[in-house]
Write a protein that holds these residues in place. Structure first.
Motif, mmCIF file in Angstrom:
data_model
loop_
_atom_site.group_PDB
_atom_site.id
_atom_site.type_symbol
_atom_site.label_atom_id
_atom_site.label_comp_id
_atom_site.label_asym_id
_atom_site.label_seq_id
_atom_site.Cartn_x
_atom_site.Cartn_y
_atom_site.Cartn_z
ATOM 1 N N MET A 204 26.649 44.069 27.387
ATOM 2 C CA MET A 204 25.882 42.851 27.106
ATOM 3 C C MET A 204 25.924 41.851 28.262
ATOM 4 S SD MET A 204 26.241 41.850 23.079
ATOM 5 C CE MET A 204 28.026 41.844 22.933
ATOM 6 N N LEU A 205 26.876 42.032 29.184
ATOM 7 C CA LEU A 205 27.054 41.045 30.253
ATOM 8 C C LEU A 205 26.861 41.640 31.643
ATOM 9 C CD1 LEU A 205 30.254 39.235 28.885
ATOM 10 C CD2 LEU A 205 27.861 38.632 28.488
ATOM 11 N N LYS A 206 26.143 42.717 31.741
ATOM 12 C CA LYS A 206 25.999 43.422 33.013
ATOM 13 C C LYS A 206 25.488 42.500 34.116
ATOM 14 C CE LYS A 206 24.014 47.539 35.169
ATOM 15 N NZ LYS A 206 25.289 47.796 35.891
ATOM 16 N N ASP A 207 26.256 42.448 35.205
ATOM 17 C CA ASP A 207 25.943 41.684 36.417
ATOM 18 C C ASP A 207 25.978 40.167 36.245
ATOM 19 O OD1 ASP A 207 25.694 43.987 37.963
ATOM 20 O OD2 ASP A 207 23.589 44.238 37.400
ATOM 21 N N LYS A 208 26.398 39.684 35.080
ATOM 22 C CA LYS A 208 26.584 38.240 34.924
ATOM 23 C C LYS A 208 27.836 37.817 35.684
ATOM 24 C CE LYS A 208 23.180 37.637 31.970
ATOM 25 N NZ LYS A 208 21.926 37.009 32.431
ATOM 26 N N VAL A 209 27.782 36.642 36.287
ATOM 27 C CA VAL A 209 28.929 36.116 37.023
ATOM 28 C C VAL A 209 29.673 35.138 36.115
ATOM 29 C CG1 VAL A 209 29.704 34.791 39.021
ATOM 30 C CG2 VAL A 209 27.766 36.380 39.233
ATOM 31 N N ALA A 210 30.917 35.483 35.810
ATOM 32 C CA ALA A 210 31.721 34.679 34.886
ATOM 33 C C ALA A 210 32.932 34.092 35.592
ATOM 34 C CB ALA A 210 32.173 35.533 33.710
ATOM 35 N N MET A 211 33.088 32.796 35.513
ATOM 36 C CA MET A 211 34.260 32.105 36.057
ATOM 37 C C MET A 211 35.180 31.754 34.891
ATOM 38 S SD MET A 211 34.387 28.451 38.020
ATOM 39 C CE MET A 211 33.456 29.011 39.443
ATOM 40 N N ILE A 212 36.455 32.167 34.976
ATOM 41 C CA ILE A 212 37.383 31.980 33.865
ATOM 42 C C ILE A 212 38.649 31.299 34.368
ATOM 43 C CG2 ILE A 212 38.630 33.101 31.984
ATOM 44 C CD1 ILE A 212 36.728 35.500 32.290
ATOM 45 N N SER A 213 38.905 30.093 33.890
ATOM 46 C CA SER A 213 40.119 29.390 34.317
ATOM 47 C C SER A 213 41.317 29.849 33.494
ATOM 48 C CB SER A 213 39.936 27.869 34.194
ATOM 49 O OG SER A 213 39.893 27.468 32.842
ATOM 50 N N GLY A 214 42.504 29.738 34.085
ATOM 51 C CA GLY A 214 43.719 30.175 33.412
ATOM 52 C C GLY A 214 43.685 31.652 33.079
ATOM 53 N N SER A 215 43.122 32.452 33.997
ATOM 54 C CA SER A 215 42.860 33.861 33.674
ATOM 55 C C SER A 215 43.877 34.839 34.240
ATOM 56 C CB SER A 215 41.451 34.255 34.145
ATOM 57 O OG SER A 215 41.200 33.818 35.458
ATOM 58 N N ALA A 216 45.013 34.332 34.720
ATOM 59 C CA ALA A 216 46.052 35.230 35.223
ATOM 60 C C ALA A 216 46.959 35.734 34.103
ATOM 61 C CB ALA A 216 46.885 34.545 36.296
ATOM 62 N N SER A 217 46.780 35.192 32.889
ATOM 63 C CA SER A 217 47.601 35.624 31.753
ATOM 64 C C SER A 217 46.948 35.184 30.446
ATOM 65 C CB SER A 217 49.015 35.037 31.851
ATOM 66 O OG SER A 217 48.973 33.624 31.775
ATOM 67 N N GLY A 218 47.503 35.635 29.338
ATOM 68 C CA GLY A 218 47.111 35.173 28.019
ATOM 69 C C GLY A 218 45.662 35.430 27.645
ATOM 70 N N ILE A 219 45.069 34.487 26.924
ATOM 71 C CA ILE A 219 43.701 34.635 26.428
ATOM 72 C C ILE A 219 42.718 34.804 27.582
ATOM 73 C CG2 ILE A 219 41.814 33.496 25.189
ATOM 74 C CD1 ILE A 219 43.881 32.113 23.451
ATOM 75 N N GLY A 220 42.894 34.026 28.629
ATOM 76 C CA GLY A 220 41.972 34.113 29.767
ATOM 77 C C GLY A 220 41.949 35.496 30.378
ATOM 78 N N LEU A 221 43.095 36.108 30.522
ATOM 79 C CA LEU A 221 43.185 37.456 31.082
ATOM 80 C C LEU A 221 42.531 38.466 30.149
ATOM 81 C CD1 LEU A 221 44.146 39.574 33.091
ATOM 82 C CD2 LEU A 221 46.423 39.468 32.023
ATOM 83 N N GLU A 222 42.754 38.332 28.862
ATOM 84 C CA GLU A 222 42.164 39.274 27.902
ATOM 85 C C GLU A 222 40.643 39.158 27.897
ATOM 86 O OE1 GLU A 222 42.643 42.529 25.639
ATOM 87 O OE2 GLU A 222 44.287 41.367 26.504
ATOM 88 N N ILE A 223 40.128 37.936 27.959
ATOM 89 C CA ILE A 223 38.678 37.744 28.023
ATOM 90 C C ILE A 223 38.128 38.369 29.302
ATOM 91 C CG2 ILE A 223 36.839 36.021 28.269
ATOM 92 C CD1 ILE A 223 38.479 34.189 26.431
ATOM 93 N N ALA A 224 38.828 38.161 30.404
ATOM 94 C CA ALA A 224 38.386 38.726 31.688
ATOM 95 C C ALA A 224 38.313 40.245 31.617
ATOM 96 C CB ALA A 224 39.333 38.287 32.800
ATOM 97 N N LYS A 225 39.301 40.881 31.010
ATOM 98 C CA LYS A 225 39.303 42.344 30.864
ATOM 99 C C LYS A 225 38.062 42.825 30.132
ATOM 100 C CE LYS A 225 44.342 43.033 30.516
ATOM 101 N NZ LYS A 225 45.424 43.420 29.582
ATOM 102 N N VAL A 226 37.771 42.181 29.015
ATOM 103 C CA VAL A 226 36.622 42.587 28.201
ATOM 104 C C VAL A 226 35.320 42.328 28.949
ATOM 105 C CG1 VAL A 226 35.391 42.202 26.031
ATOM 106 C CG2 VAL A 226 37.880 42.253 26.045
ATOM 107 N N PHE A 227 35.227 41.190 29.640
ATOM 108 C CA PHE A 227 34.020 40.883 30.406
ATOM 109 C C PHE A 227 33.794 41.921 31.504
ATOM 110 C CE2 PHE A 227 32.553 36.273 29.732
ATOM 111 C CZ PHE A 227 32.877 36.323 28.389
#
Length: 258
Positions: free
Chosen positions: A1-24
């Motif tokens: 659903m997010l192919k080639d979208k550019v996503a910026m995620i703060s606090g993404s080295a751990s926790g919820i941010g990291l999990e969201i980044a993995k899925v994205f």
């Protein structure tokens, strides 16, 4: 659903941010990891790059305006656009108001609320120019209800919901949606630390915090699965949710239904 979208995620080295980044990343997005911890950030980004995922890491303190300007400029220079912004950076401290250090209160507000404002401020012109954008602000059930000992966290998370609604109204005709996600208690390092603090303030064990403090408030009697938050974030960031904006979306096992 997010192919080639550019996503910026703060606090993404751990926790919820990291999990969201993995899925994205698994959904085909290009992810800009940003965090204040250089070592953690480098480790996480390298681990994904070795698996041929498209991502970069940029160190930034979201409460520092110059850091955010640099973060946004570097992202646009590298990818040419920013489609999705997830304001997730946060921290926790639990103490009664009279014992709460004022400097810690200010720091928490600066990172979680002012940081969300600054990140939004510098990303919005890019999204408006694109006539497309998705902003997800990480609030909490503590943005909807109070909790003793969490004056700074509650204040910041309540403020995030207000900021979300204003941003949604200001961008309603620009192809941009803005929503807040309000998770309940998730088994993350932040929540584990929170439970340790609650255990200290109540002079009980962590298991007692779960059984006697948290679970009585949660009808499902379980912590929220972090994967649920990440999966829901994908939906809200996708074109399937293009009419969902200005909302505080709750994922809490029934906590706020009572």
């Amino acid at each position: 659903m997010l192919k080639d979208k550019v996503a910026m995620i703060s606090g993404s080295a751990s926790g919820i941010g990291l999990e969201i980044a993995k899925v994205f990343l698994n959904e085909g997005a290009k992810v800009v990891f940003t965090d204040i911890d250089q070592d953690k950030l480098d480790h996480v980004v390298q681990s994904f790059q070795t698996k041929n995922f498209e991502c970069i890491g940029i160190v930034a303190d979201v409460s520092d305006e110059e850091d955010v300007k640099n973060l946004v400029n570097q992202t646009v220079k590298h990818y040419g656009r920013i489609d999705i912004l997830i304001n997730n950076a946060g921290l926790q401290h639990v103490a009664n108001i009279e014992d709460f250090p004022t400097d810690k209160f200010k720091q928490m507000i600066d990172i979680m609320l002012v940081g969300t404002f600054i990140m939004t401020k510098y990303v919005l012109p890019i999204m408006k120019n694109q006539q497309y954008g998705r902003i997800l602000n990480m609030s909490s059930i503590n943005g909807l209800v109070g909790f003793s000992g969490k004056s700074a966290y509650n204040s910041a998370k309540h403020g995030i919901i207000g900021l979300t609604k204003v941003t949604a109204l200001e961008t309603a005709q620009d192809g941009i949606t803005v929503n807040a996600i309000c998770p309940g208690y998730i088994d993350t390092p932040l929540v584990r630390g929170q439970m340790e603090d609650l255990a200290k303030t109540r002079n009980v064990s962590i298991n007692q915090v779960l059984d006697e403090v948290l679970f009585p408030l949660i009808p499902q009697k379980q912590l929220v699965d972090i994967q649920e938050v990440a999966d829901y974030s994908v939906f809200i960031a996708s074109d399937k949710a293009k009419s969902v904006t200005g909302q505080a979306i709750v994922i809490d096992g029934g906590y706020t239904a009572q």
